[in-house]
Design a protein around this motif. Structure first.
Motif, PDB file in Angstrom:
ATOM      1  N   LEU A   1      11.574  13.933 -13.690  1.00  0.00           N
ATOM      2  CA  LEU A   1      12.676  13.557 -12.814  1.00  0.00           C
ATOM      3  C   LEU A   1      12.540  14.154 -11.420  1.00  0.00           C
ATOM      4  O   LEU A   1      13.107  13.625 -10.473  1.00  0.00           O
ATOM      5  CB  LEU A   1      14.018  13.954 -13.437  1.00  0.00           C
ATOM      6  N   ASP A   2      11.789  15.238 -11.278  1.00  0.00           N
ATOM      7  CA  ASP A   2      11.545  15.770  -9.938  1.00  0.00           C
ATOM      8  C   ASP A   2      10.721  14.782  -9.126  1.00  0.00           C
ATOM      9  O   ASP A   2      10.960  14.576  -7.925  1.00  0.00           O
ATOM     10  CB  ASP A   2      10.821  17.114 -10.032  1.00  0.00           C
ATOM     11  N   MET A   3       9.742  14.144  -9.768  1.00  0.00           N
ATOM     12  CA  MET A   3       8.980  13.103  -9.078  1.00  0.00           C
ATOM     13  C   MET A   3       9.863  11.890  -8.797  1.00  0.00           C
ATOM     14  O   MET A   3       9.843  11.331  -7.692  1.00  0.00           O
ATOM     15  CB  MET A   3       7.776  12.689  -9.918  1.00  0.00           C
ATOM     16  N   VAL A   4      10.651  11.475  -9.778  1.00  0.00           N
ATOM     17  CA  VAL A   4      11.531  10.321  -9.603  1.00  0.00           C
ATOM     18  C   VAL A   4      12.514  10.557  -8.463  1.00  0.00           C
ATOM     19  O   VAL A   4      12.800   9.651  -7.667  1.00  0.00           O
ATOM     20  CB  VAL A   4      12.274  10.021 -10.920  1.00  0.00           C
ATOM     21  N   HIS A   5      13.031  11.768  -8.363  1.00  0.00           N
ATOM     22  CA  HIS A   5      13.975  12.104  -7.297  1.00  0.00           C
ATOM     23  C   HIS A   5      13.364  11.829  -5.924  1.00  0.00           C
ATOM     24  O   HIS A   5      14.025  11.286  -5.024  1.00  0.00           O
ATOM     25  CB  HIS A   5      14.355  13.579  -7.427  1.00  0.00           C
ATOM     26  N   HIS A   6      12.095  12.170  -5.757  1.00  0.00           N
ATOM     27  CA  HIS A   6      11.446  11.975  -4.463  1.00  0.00           C
ATOM     28  C   HIS A   6      11.037  10.523  -4.249  1.00  0.00           C
ATOM     29  O   HIS A   6      11.100  10.030  -3.110  1.00  0.00           O
ATOM     30  CB  HIS A   6      10.247  12.913  -4.334  1.00  0.00           C
ATOM     31  N   THR A   7      10.618   9.828  -5.291  1.00  0.00           N
ATOM     32  CA  THR A   7      10.303   8.407  -5.096  1.00  0.00           C
ATOM     33  C   THR A   7      11.556   7.624  -4.743  1.00  0.00           C
ATOM     34  O   THR A   7      11.491   6.623  -4.018  1.00  0.00           O
ATOM     35  CB  THR A   7       9.642   7.782  -6.333  1.00  0.00           C
ATOM     36  N   ARG A   8      12.704   8.060  -5.224  1.00  0.00           N
ATOM     37  CA  ARG A   8      13.947   7.363  -4.884  1.00  0.00           C
ATOM     38  C   ARG A   8      14.242   7.428  -3.399  1.00  0.00           C
ATOM     39  O   ARG A   8      14.850   6.500  -2.841  1.00  0.00           O
ATOM     40  CB  ARG A   8      15.120   7.944  -5.688  1.00  0.00           C
TER      41      ARG A   8
ATOM     42  N   HIS B   1       0.818  -1.208   0.000  1.00  0.00           N
ATOM     43  CA  HIS B   1       0.000   0.000   0.000  1.00  0.00           C
ATOM     44  C   HIS B   1       0.855   1.263   0.000  1.00  0.00           C
ATOM     45  O   HIS B   1       0.334   2.365  -0.226  1.00  0.00           O
ATOM     46  CB  HIS B   1      -0.958  -0.019   1.193  1.00  0.00           C
ATOM     47  N   CYS B   2       2.157   1.118   0.242  1.00  0.00           N
ATOM     48  CA  CYS B   2       3.042   2.285   0.209  1.00  0.00           C
ATOM     49  C   CYS B   2       3.177   2.866  -1.197  1.00  0.00           C
ATOM     50  O   CYS B   2       3.438   4.068  -1.351  1.00  0.00           O
ATOM     51  CB  CYS B   2       4.431   1.911   0.726  1.00  0.00           C
ATOM     52  N   CYS B   3       3.007   2.042  -2.222  1.00  0.00           N
ATOM     53  CA  CYS B   3       3.283   2.481  -3.593  1.00  0.00           C
ATOM     54  C   CYS B   3       2.462   3.706  -3.997  1.00  0.00           C
ATOM     55  O   CYS B   3       3.032   4.728  -4.396  1.00  0.00           O
ATOM     56  CB  CYS B   3       3.073   1.312  -4.553  1.00  0.00           C
ATOM     57  N   PRO B   4       1.112   3.680  -3.925  1.00  0.00           N
ATOM     58  CA  PRO B   4       0.379   4.884  -4.322  1.00  0.00           C
ATOM     59  C   PRO B   4       0.643   6.069  -3.412  1.00  0.00           C
ATOM     60  O   PRO B   4       0.618   7.230  -3.870  1.00  0.00           O
ATOM     61  CB  PRO B   4      -1.094   4.442  -4.258  1.00  0.00           C
ATOM     62  N   LEU B   5       0.913   5.823  -2.144  1.00  0.00           N
ATOM     63  CA  LEU B   5       1.190   6.933  -1.229  1.00  0.00           C
ATOM     64  C   LEU B   5       2.539   7.566  -1.523  1.00  0.00           C
ATOM     65  O   LEU B   5       2.699   8.789  -1.444  1.00  0.00           O
ATOM     66  CB  LEU B   5       1.127   6.431   0.212  1.00  0.00           C
ATOM     67  N   THR B   6       3.515   6.744  -1.855  1.00  0.00           N
ATOM     68  CA  THR B   6       4.822   7.277  -2.232  1.00  0.00           C
ATOM     69  C   THR B   6       4.720   8.127  -3.490  1.00  0.00           C
ATOM     70  O   THR B   6       5.308   9.211  -3.576  1.00  0.00           O
ATOM     71  CB  THR B   6       5.807   6.116  -2.454  1.00  0.00           C
TER      72      THR B   6
ATOM     73  N   ARG C   1      20.719  15.085  -4.277  1.00  0.00           N
ATOM     74  CA  ARG C   1      20.753  14.549  -5.645  1.00  0.00           C
ATOM     75  C   ARG C   1      21.623  13.299  -5.740  1.00  0.00           C
ATOM     76  O   ARG C   1      21.216  12.273  -6.285  1.00  0.00           O
ATOM     77  CB  ARG C   1      21.276  15.630  -6.603  1.00  0.00           C
ATOM     78  N   ILE C   2      22.829  13.367  -5.195  1.00  0.00           N
ATOM     79  CA  ILE C   2      23.739  12.216  -5.305  1.00  0.00           C
ATOM     80  C   ILE C   2      23.535  11.240  -4.141  1.00  0.00           C
ATOM     81  O   ILE C   2      23.646  10.025  -4.313  1.00  0.00           O
ATOM     82  CB  ILE C   2      25.210  12.690  -5.374  1.00  0.00           C
ATOM     83  N   GLY C   3      23.209  11.778  -2.951  1.00  0.00           N
ATOM     84  CA  GLY C   3      23.076  10.920  -1.779  1.00  0.00           C
ATOM     85  C   GLY C   3      21.939   9.935  -1.889  1.00  0.00           C
ATOM     86  O   GLY C   3      22.061   8.777  -1.465  1.00  0.00           O
ATOM     87  N   VAL C   4      20.813  10.351  -2.472  1.00  0.00           N
ATOM     88  CA  VAL C   4      19.673   9.445  -2.553  1.00  0.00           C
ATOM     89  C   VAL C   4      19.965   8.282  -3.485  1.00  0.00           C
ATOM     90  O   VAL C   4      19.520   7.147  -3.257  1.00  0.00           O
ATOM     91  CB  VAL C   4      18.397  10.212  -2.980  1.00  0.00           C
TER      92      VAL C   4
ATOM     93  N   LEU D   1      18.193   7.995   6.334  1.00  0.00           N
ATOM     94  CA  LEU D   1      17.601   9.088   7.108  1.00  0.00           C
ATOM     95  C   LEU D   1      18.434  10.366   6.996  1.00  0.00           C
ATOM     96  O   LEU D   1      17.887  11.474   6.978  1.00  0.00           O
ATOM     97  CB  LEU D   1      17.450   8.673   8.569  1.00  0.00           C
ATOM     98  N   HIS D   2      19.742  10.211   6.919  1.00  0.00           N
ATOM     99  CA  HIS D   2      20.600  11.389   6.742  1.00  0.00           C
ATOM    100  C   HIS D   2      20.318  12.060   5.397  1.00  0.00           C
ATOM    101  O   HIS D   2      20.254  13.291   5.310  1.00  0.00           O
ATOM    102  CB  HIS D   2      22.062  10.969   6.839  1.00  0.00           C
ATOM    103  N   VAL D   3      20.137  11.250   4.369  1.00  0.00           N
ATOM    104  CA  VAL D   3      19.788  11.808   3.058  1.00  0.00           C
ATOM    105  C   VAL D   3      18.426  12.500   3.132  1.00  0.00           C
ATOM    106  O   VAL D   3      18.234  13.573   2.546  1.00  0.00           O
ATOM    107  CB  VAL D   3      19.794  10.698   1.992  1.00  0.00           C
ATOM    108  N   ALA D   4      17.479  11.910   3.859  1.00  0.00           N
ATOM    109  CA  ALA D   4      16.157  12.528   3.987  1.00  0.00           C
ATOM    110  C   ALA D   4      16.256  13.917   4.601  1.00  0.00           C
ATOM    111  O   ALA D   4      15.511  14.835   4.217  1.00  0.00           O
ATOM    112  CB  ALA D   4      15.245  11.638   4.831  1.00  0.00           C
ATOM    113  N   ARG D   5      17.181  14.105   5.547  1.00  0.00           N
ATOM    114  CA  ARG D   5      17.372  15.437   6.136  1.00  0.00           C
ATOM    115  C   ARG D   5      17.770  16.456   5.077  1.00  0.00           C
ATOM    116  O   ARG D   5      17.359  17.628   5.134  1.00  0.00           O
ATOM    117  CB  ARG D   5      18.455  15.388   7.218  1.00  0.00           C
TER     118      ARG D   5
END
Length: 545
Positions: free
Chosen positions: A289-296, A132-137, A371-374, A353-357
């Motif tokens: 790619l802005d969406m892809v960046h966040h899904t990553r 169920h995470c897929c559509p929410l992500t 950009r590179i950390g994710v 989690l560090h990348v999420a920050r």
């Protein structure tokens, strides 16, 4: 609940762990709490969400959602097209809980550390029911794209809502909405510019015609798509439902997947489907790619959650099972294996989690590292996840292979995030491109590594060796080796810094460095000599009842 009987007609049930009952995924995870300490993450919302996810009722719902996967309903009884997907009520129960908790919305509510809070929720939800995470992500990741586009206020309002609304209605009539994605075509795969779906202008809107080989979450209210126009590949928002009725999106079939069974994936065709152009005509790859960046980001956190769930099962089993007159957790070889696996999970969680920050940062340095950390975090976490889950299953023996427990679900899910949003080779090549072309990426990578220099001699030696070996841009064939070593060094640097500021015990980075950076090691779990494995496990897992 009334306890089950142990005194059976032919034998008494002994030497089995007690039923887990309700779990508190927040209280039981001292490292998650430690990594969020000192931040403005919304722990007031994360902690109750973790407790709800850990209940026996929610775990039962997760099992039901996977045992009763979605079904395509293409036609009604009169032969009229419906093109719908129907879900078990348990799936809607999970979606409602996570939507109301803020899984997709919390990052965009203008509170500090929204992306970090979201990342913690991804990690927690993946431990219980990843489908169920897929559509929410995708809803979370579509927000930065849609928020920039004029004329889509109904969409930005609906996807920012914490109300789950699965009704079949146009978005203007809904309390909340979800977003899916459909980019992959048969002939192209990761080569998006090979897509052949066509888009033709129709007044202020567009009409799409073509086939998509993978559509994630086909009952979403809208989809981000790529299609060819006269100007080149462009990005579109395609509504599922229109004010005049159903949009011209036809489901060909649902995919029979290895895992992720609670979630639907489909092959679809557009037959002149109405769509909104997002961004400039011909600029589709940059927009999507802005969406892809966040899904990553989510594909880096989810495997950490899968590893945590698998190791929790293995740790619980070993803590209660007696073999050869000793509890399994007290036997040196089992300790060595579980401690080694725990370090894989530990490094992945700390790095992700560090990348999420950095996603919460507003400056160019934060954006450069994100950009590179994710990409590095996604690669490392997903290469480790199947190995960790398989070893955790083996720790239980035959019972771990049986569908009565959660490990088969986790095992089927383990490869998914490594494939979605860029497989391993695609991700590693993207890291090399970021180093060469993304402003500030190389400098921020060096800065993150240098932040731990001088705090641990073993880390300093490993960093010096790494920089000696990679004095120039790695060749393409070396990309995987480079990204793996970079990810391990980044994980170690983050753990060292967390120990320095008192969040975690110094024994954790010391063990990670000794076994991951200290020289040759065996290829399999337990082949590395983890210092004081019993203490390491005690630091990472709450005591089992």
């Amino acid at each position: 609940m009334m306890p089950a009987r142990s005194d059976l007609a032919t034998h008494e049930v002994t030497n089995q762990p007690p039923p887990p009952g309700d779990r508190d995924l927040w209280a039981d995870d001292p490292l998650l709490r430690a990594f969020l300490t000192g931040s403005d993450a919304r722990t007031d919302q994360i902690a109750p969400y973790a407790r709800s996810l850990g209940t026996q009722a929610l775990r039962d719902a997760a099992r039901q959602a996977n045992d009763h996967p979605p079904e395509a309903v293409i036609f009604d009884t009169g032969g009229r097209r419906l093109d719908e997907v129907r879900f078990h009520p348990a799936y809607h129960q999970l979606m409602q809980l996570s939507t109301e908790a803020g899984y997709a919305a919390i990052a965009w509510e203008d509170a500090p550390c929204g992306h970090l809070s979201h990342a913690a929720m991804v990690y927690l939800a993946s431990q219980v029911e990843p489908g169920h995470c897929c559509p929410l992500t995708m809803t979370y990741a579509a927000a930065p794209v849609l928020r920039r586009m004029p004329g889509l206020e109904d969409w930005t309002r609906a996807i920012a809502s914490r109300r789950y609304d699965p009704a079949i209605r146009p978005v203007a009539e809904k309390h909340g909405a979800t977003i899916g994605m459909a980019m992959t075509e048969k002939q192209g795969g990761s080569d998006l510019r090979a897509n052949t779906t066509q888009a033709q202008p129709d007044g202020d809107l567009w009409r799409l015609s073509g086939h998509k080989w993978f559509c994630s979450a086909p009952m979403s209210d809208g989809f981000l798509k790529l299609a060819q126009t006269a100007q080149g590949l462009s990005c579109f928002l395609v509504p599922r439902w229109l004010e005049t009725g159903r949009n011209a999106i036809e489901i060909q079939r649902l995919k029979k997947k290895l895992g992720n069974r609670a979630n639907a994936s489909a092959e679809i065709e557009y037959r002149g489907a109405q769509a909104h152009l997002l961004g400039a005509d011909g600029d589709g790859v940059r927009v999507i790619l802005d969406m892809v960046h966040h899904t990553r980001l989510d594909t880096a956190l989810a495997p950490a959650g899968l590893m945590r769930a698998a190791l929790t099962e293995a740790h619980r089993w070993a803590s209660h099972r007696r073999v050869f007159q000793k509890t399994l957790i007290d036997q040196p070889l089992m300790q060595a294996v579980l401690a080694d696996l725990t370090l894989d999970w530990l490094g992945s969680l700390a790095l992700s989690l560090h990348v999420a920050r950095s996603f919460d940062g507003a400056g160019p340095q934060d954006r450069a590292f994100a950009r590179i950390g994710v990409a590095i975090a996604k690669y490392l976490s997903n290469k480790l996840c199947p190995l960790v889950v398989a070893e955790a299953m083996e720790a239980l023996g035959g019972i771990g292979y049986i569908e009565d427990g959660p490990l088969p679900l986790l095992y089927r899910e383990a490869p998914l995030n490594g494939i979605w949003e860029g497989s391993g080779n695609v991700i590693c090549l993207d890291v090399l491109r970021s180093l060469a072309r993304a402003p500030g990426a190389a400098e921020m990578l060096d800065q993150e590594l240098d932040a731990a220099r001088g705090l641990d001699a073993g880390f300093d030696r490993a960093l010096a060796s790494y920089r000696h070996d990679w004095r120039a841009q790695p060749a393409e064939a070396e990309a995987r080796q480079f990204v793996e070593r970079t990810g391990l060094l980044l994980s170690a640097a983050i753990l060292i810094r967390h120990a320095q500021d008192g969040r975690i015990d110094h024994a954790l980075p010391a063990a990670f460095i000794a076994t991951r950076l200290g020289g040759p090691r065996g290829r399999f779990a337990g082949a590395a000599a983890v210092p004081d494995p019993a203490r390491l496990l005690a630091l990472c897992f709450a005591p089992t009842a």
